[in-house]
Design an enzyme around this catalytic site. Sequence first.
Site, PDB file in Angstrom:
ATOM      1  N   ARG A 170      45.056  59.189  69.199  1.00 24.91           N
ATOM      2  CA  ARG A 170      44.139  58.364  69.992  1.00 24.91           C
ATOM      3  C   ARG A 170      44.189  58.747  71.469  1.00 24.91           C
ATOM      4  O   ARG A 170      43.180  58.681  72.165  1.00 24.91           O
ATOM      5  CB  ARG A 170      44.446  56.888  69.778  1.00 24.91           C
ATOM      6  CG  ARG A 170      44.185  56.502  68.308  1.00 24.91           C
ATOM      7  CD  ARG A 170      44.253  55.036  68.084  1.00 24.91           C
ATOM      8  NE  ARG A 170      43.323  54.352  68.973  1.00 24.91           N
ATOM      9  CZ  ARG A 170      43.470  53.102  69.375  1.00 24.91           C
ATOM     10  NH1 ARG A 170      44.506  52.403  68.968  1.00 24.91           N
ATOM     11  NH2 ARG A 170      42.589  52.552  70.172  1.00 24.91           N
ATOM     12  N   ASN A 217      40.672  46.988  75.010  1.00 22.65           N
ATOM     13  CA  ASN A 217      40.768  48.424  74.751  1.00 22.65           C
ATOM     14  C   ASN A 217      41.986  49.016  75.432  1.00 22.65           C
ATOM     15  O   ASN A 217      42.369  48.607  76.529  1.00 22.65           O
ATOM     16  CB  ASN A 217      39.505  49.135  75.228  1.00 22.65           C
ATOM     17  CG  ASN A 217      38.276  48.624  74.508  1.00 22.65           C
ATOM     18  OD1 ASN A 217      38.398  47.960  73.477  1.00 22.65           O
ATOM     19  ND2 ASN A 217      37.111  48.900  75.040  1.00 22.65           N
ATOM     20  N   ASP A 239      42.072  52.398  75.917  1.00 18.08           N
ATOM     21  CA  ASP A 239      41.632  53.612  76.632  1.00 18.08           C
ATOM     22  C   ASP A 239      41.486  53.281  78.120  1.00 18.08           C
ATOM     23  O   ASP A 239      41.543  52.114  78.520  1.00 18.08           O
ATOM     24  CB  ASP A 239      40.315  54.142  76.027  1.00 18.08           C
ATOM     25  CG  ASP A 239      39.145  53.176  76.232  1.00 18.08           C
ATOM     26  OD1 ASP A 239      38.848  52.824  77.387  1.00 18.08           O
ATOM     27  OD2 ASP A 239      38.520  52.766  75.221  1.00 18.08           O
ATOM     28  N   HIS A 273      45.836  44.288  75.458  1.00 15.96           N
ATOM     29  CA  HIS A 273      46.490  44.886  74.282  1.00 15.96           C
ATOM     30  C   HIS A 273      47.263  46.166  74.618  1.00 15.96           C
ATOM     31  O   HIS A 273      47.606  46.934  73.726  1.00 15.96           O
ATOM     32  CB  HIS A 273      45.458  45.157  73.174  1.00 15.96           C
ATOM     33  CG  HIS A 273      44.902  43.905  72.559  1.00 15.96           C
ATOM     34  ND1 HIS A 273      43.762  43.879  71.780  1.00 15.96           N
ATOM     35  CD2 HIS A 273      45.342  42.618  72.610  1.00 15.96           C
ATOM     36  CE1 HIS A 273      43.530  42.628  71.380  1.00 15.96           C
ATOM     37  NE2 HIS A 273      44.459  41.846  71.880  1.00 15.96           N
ATOM     38  N   GLU A 322      25.296  43.602  66.924  1.00 18.97           N
ATOM     39  CA  GLU A 322      25.280  42.602  65.834  1.00 18.97           C
ATOM     40  C   GLU A 322      26.091  41.397  66.277  1.00 18.97           C
ATOM     41  O   GLU A 322      26.979  41.531  67.128  1.00 18.97           O
ATOM     42  CB  GLU A 322      25.855  43.209  64.548  1.00 18.97           C
ATOM     43  CG  GLU A 322      27.300  43.626  64.690  1.00 18.97           C
ATOM     44  CD  GLU A 322      27.737  44.650  63.638  1.00 18.97           C
ATOM     45  OE1 GLU A 322      26.942  45.033  62.783  1.00 18.97           O
ATOM     46  OE2 GLU A 322      28.926  45.033  63.704  1.00 18.97           O
TER      47      GLU A 322
HETATM   48  N1  APR Z   1      27.799  48.517  72.019  1.00 13.24           N
HETATM   49  C1  APR Z   1      28.322  47.271  71.922  1.00 13.24           C
HETATM   50  N2  APR Z   1      28.992  46.837  70.830  1.00 13.24           N
HETATM   51  C2  APR Z   1      29.143  47.695  69.811  1.00 13.24           C
HETATM   52  C3  APR Z   1      28.639  49.015  69.846  1.00 13.24           C
HETATM   53  C4  APR Z   1      27.931  49.414  71.009  1.00 13.24           C
HETATM   54  N3  APR Z   1      27.392  50.638  71.136  1.00 13.24           N
HETATM   55  N4  APR Z   1      28.959  49.625  68.668  1.00 13.24           N
HETATM   56  C5  APR Z   1      29.649  48.723  67.940  1.00 13.24           C
HETATM   57  N5  APR Z   1      29.759  47.545  68.624  1.00 13.24           N
HETATM   58  C6  APR Z   1      30.424  46.302  68.236  1.00 13.24           C
HETATM   59  C7  APR Z   1      30.419  46.026  66.746  1.00 13.24           C
HETATM   60  O1  APR Z   1      29.222  45.352  66.385  1.00 13.24           O
HETATM   61  C8  APR Z   1      31.660  45.141  66.596  1.00 13.24           C
HETATM   62  O2  APR Z   1      31.308  43.764  66.745  1.00 13.24           O
HETATM   63  O3  APR Z   1      31.780  46.424  68.577  1.00 13.24           O
HETATM   64  C9  APR Z   1      32.538  45.537  67.768  1.00 13.24           C
HETATM   65  C10 APR Z   1      33.812  46.256  67.378  1.00 13.24           C
HETATM   66  O4  APR Z   1      34.635  45.387  66.644  1.00 13.24           O
HETATM   67  P1  APR Z   1      36.105  45.800  66.186  1.00 13.24           P
HETATM   68  O5  APR Z   1      36.079  47.117  65.542  1.00 13.24           O
HETATM   69  O6  APR Z   1      36.660  44.655  65.421  1.00 13.24           O
HETATM   70  O7  APR Z   1      36.875  45.987  67.587  1.00 13.24           O
HETATM   71  P2  APR Z   1      37.495  44.885  68.547  1.00 13.24           P
HETATM   72  O8  APR Z   1      36.776  43.591  68.416  1.00 13.24           O
HETATM   73  O9  APR Z   1      37.621  45.482  69.894  1.00 13.24           O
HETATM   74  O10 APR Z   1      38.945  44.712  67.929  1.00 13.24           O
HETATM   75  C11 APR Z   1      39.837  43.820  68.555  1.00 13.24           C
HETATM   76  O11 APR Z   1      41.549  44.532  67.073  1.00 13.24           O
HETATM   77  O12 APR Z   1      42.799  46.056  65.891  1.00 13.24           O
HETATM   78  C12 APR Z   1      42.670  45.362  67.031  1.00 13.24           C
HETATM   79  O13 APR Z   1      43.917  45.717  68.929  1.00 13.24           O
HETATM   80  C13 APR Z   1      42.737  46.135  68.310  1.00 13.24           C
HETATM   81  O14 APR Z   1      41.810  45.507  70.461  1.00 13.24           O
HETATM   82  C14 APR Z   1      41.535  45.645  69.087  1.00 13.24           C
HETATM   83  C15 APR Z   1      41.237  44.304  68.427  1.00 13.24           C
END
Ligand code: APR
Length: 238
Positions: free
Chosen positions: A64, A97, A99, A114, A211
């Site tokens: 990563r 995030n 990153d 995180h 979404e």
């Molecule tokens: N712009 C905005 N949102 C987007 C885009 C985009 N281009 N592409 C995808 N998404 C949205 C998706 O619809 C989804 O709701 O980003 C979200 C990503 O969700 P997750 O994969 O669950 O990521 P996240 O919510 O950041 O996860 C939270 O989970 O595993 C842990 O520690 C990790 O910080 C992370 C936490």
Amino acid sequence: MQTIPVGVGDRVFVLTGAGISAESGLPTFRAEDGLWAGNRIEDVCTPEAWELNPGLVWQFYSARRAAGAAAQPNPAHFALAELEGRIGDRFFLCTQNVDDLHERAGSRRLVHMHGELNKAHCEDDCGRPPVEDHALYQDLAEVGHCACGARLRPHIVFFGEIPLEMERLEREIKRATLMVVVGTSGSVYPAASFVHWARRNRARTVYIGPEPPLNAEAFTQVVEGKAGAVMPGLFAVE
Ligand code: APR
């Protein structure tokens, strides 16, 4: 085109998730081809995983790191940095995030709740602060040690651990009149509760993403679309 008005009396708290970095080429977690589809959380992101197989955990976060270093901030990261430039300390950013794309876009008032990919800390939590660490480890023998002698682990909040700087985040949420949440599925707590805490203080709450998140009902406005496409020009600052 929708706008998000930011008045002179507003204090803005922004929460971002993996979705904001998706258009930079970094995978989200819960998409069909996301990070948690190809890797089991319990193998790479829990205290037990670290105890059982620290080499595997470092390999996962090294990959990563490599992906993060190759990625560039996208227009959504820049839109937040620009908003901060305009409203100064009435802006606060909390990212889930790990990153560093927000910093590289110019954001300064931010917390990585995180953790951060490019840091490591003592596995025994001896109290020394995290250290910069950009190395890509393939073998556990390459991993350095803390001054106390314990091994260094990724500066990542594993599942089951308490996110960083929670008191500061609670204080900032209390002061906010507008909460903007970008690209997070609303499935990981306590971050998924922030919108409810903000509502309790009568803040406006806006979600930006393609979404609806799991906690969609708590938002007063939804801007539907990819963050990088909809965020430039979205904030109408008074
Ligand atoms: N712009 C905005 N949102 C987007 C885009 C985009 N281009 N592409 C995808 N998404 C949205 C998706 O619809 C989804 O709701 O980003 C979200 C990503 O969700 P997750 O994969 O669950 O990521 P996240 O919510 O950041 O996860 C939270 O989970 O595993 C842990 O520690 C990790 O910080 C992370 C936490």
